[in-house]
Design an enzyme around this catalytic site. Structure first.
Site, PDB file in Angstrom:
ATOM      1  CG  ASP A   1      -2.114  -0.949   1.045  1.00 56.29           C
ATOM      2  OD1 ASP A   1      -2.351  -1.405  -0.088  1.00 56.29           O
ATOM      3  OD2 ASP A   1      -2.777  -1.259   2.049  1.00 56.29           O
TER       4      ASP A   1
ATOM      5  NE  ARG B   1      -4.105   1.826   0.450  1.00 52.15           N
ATOM      6  CZ  ARG B   1      -4.393   2.229   1.691  1.00 52.15           C
ATOM      7  NH1 ARG B   1      -4.082   3.456   2.072  1.00 52.15           N
ATOM      8  NH2 ARG B   1      -4.987   1.412   2.549  1.00 52.15           N
TER       9      ARG B   1
END
Length: 427
Positions: free
Chosen positions: A304, A376
């Site tokens: 991530d 994201r």
């Protein structure tokens, strides 16, 4: 929804958002722990809301106040025949074995990119534990019927550690003793550390961790006394704030625990490798612009971090090499391709060689970009836009509500010039 980010200078102090990784695990543990649990600093992202909805449908009662959440549970007692995990990959992977503790037939569903993510792990593993399962050729919806009976099994940990998280919690709740789960090629080990820590804080039977290759359950009693748990600040969201500070101004980020088990705490190592101006102070972590340089980083256990690291690398002198690209395929988008496409529009060249992403730093241009419904990606583009040579327009910018609904307002509070469709955006 579109938002426009103008080149900006940041200044000020900001509190990191609550960790959805910590929050969702706490919700599951509270459901499985009989009695009353109090969760402080609860999150309010879409993924957090999905977890709260799930535990209520599995029998828990909740009471939400501004800074705390009370969960009353007597274990798994489903009041619905279907749960919906929204777009939360952690929820679908963690709660499916937990749902299977019940002898009722329950359908597990989701939306968005979750509908196309592979779930055949459960087709292979759950029948070994006495669970009946039907899936849509390894994808959602999934229907399960337990009760799950712990047994000695071996699982593949290479796709995601979240499957293992669900099994560990379900085994513990099922009273597993003298059985083990062997794991091949486990990725994202820090997230298993977080799972085990949450289980411990909720008084659950925590297995013996044999170097992440085997988890052995002994006959340890559980604790039914009242439990209190504080959701950590989110290193995943905090990473975007810290990178924003190194690009666009001097800011201090509060609420991030340097001793956390969260995998994305490794952003600090990456920032230091990039020669970022970072200082740890009693009031928080200070980040401000400095002589950024290309760096090397292995993000295999913290995939991530790719989006904020790409935004960081765009402003570094020279090339940056980030390992772990194979972990990006089954996210909200195929993040390797999405990062290539959107940052190319912003004048940043990205090359992928096998498992490594190479980012060529340089001048970042303002552009019209698209989040691909990936929270994201939206945040990475927004952070990169802060130092661009002109304004950047982000399409489907609302994707941030999945993990960090206050993101744009937090940037505005630090002085970013963000054009929002509403004066106060509470997504």
């Amino acid at each position: 929804m579109k938002i426009t980010i103008h080149p900006s200078q940041l200044k000020g102090i900001i509190q990191a958002p609550a960790s959805k990784s910590s929050m969702q695990r706490a919700c599951a543990a509270a459901l499985l722990s009989k009695g009353t649990s109090t969760i402080y600093n609860p999150g309010h992202s879409n993924d957090d809301k999905a977890a709260l909805d799930i535990i209520q449908k599995l029998g828990a009662k909740i009471q939400i106040e501004s800074s705390e959440l009370k969960v009353e549970s007597s274990g798994i007692n489903p009041i619905a025949d279907e749960i919906n995990c929204g777009e939360s990959g952690l929820s679908i992977r963690m709660f499916t074995p937990i749902v299977a503790l019940s002898d009722k037939e329950i359908t597990i569903n989701g939306s968005g990119s979750l509908e196309t993510r592979p779930m055949d792990f459960f087709d292979d593993i759950l029948p070994l534990l006495g669970v009946k399962i039907k899936s849509n050729d390894g994808k959602l919806p999934i229907t399960v019927q337990g009760p799950l009976i712990p047994a000695n099994i071996e699982v593949d940990g290479s796709l995601s550690s979240q499957f293992l998280t669900g099994l560990l919690m379900a085994y513990s709740a099922a009273g597993a003793k003298d059985v083990s789960i062997k794991v091949k090629d486990l990725k994202s080990k820090p997230y298993i550390d977080l799972t085990l820590d949450v289980m411990k804080q909720f008084g659950m039977n925590v297995p013996e961790n044999k170097n992440y290759k085997e988890f052995v359950f002994h006959n340890e009693p559980t604790q039914d006394s009242p439990r209190q748990y504080t959701v950590e600040g989110d290193w995943s969201g905090g990473a975007f704030l810290l990178v924003a500070g190194t690009i666009a101004g001097s800011i201090t980020v509060r609420g991030l625990d340097l001793s956390s088990t969260q995998a994305d705490r490794k952003i600090m190592d990456a920032l230091m490798n990039a020669n970022a101006a970072i200082a740890m102070e009693t009031k928080g972590i200070q980040a401000h612009p400095g002589g950024l340089r290309g760096f090397e980083f292995d993000a295999t256990d913290c995939p991530d971090l790719f989006p904020p690291l790409v935004a960081l690398a765009a402003y570094c002198e020279g090339d940056t090499r980030i390992k772990g690209v194979r972990r990006l395929k089954h996210k909200e988008s195929n993040r390797a391709v999405t990062l290539q496409d959107e940052f190319d529009l912003m004048g940043v060249k990205i090359v992928i060689e096998d498992d490594t992403m190479i980012i060529h730093g340089g001048i970042v241009k303002g552009a019209d970009v698209h989040s691909h419904h990936d929270h994201r990606i939206a945040m990475a583009c927004a952070v990169a836009a802060l130092g661009a040579n002109s304004e950047t327009v982000i399409e489907e910018a609302y994707a941030v509500k999945k993990s960090y609904p206050d993101f744009y307002n937090d940037l505005k509070s630090l002085g970013a010039n963000v054009s929002l469709p509403f004066q106060n955006l509470n997504l």
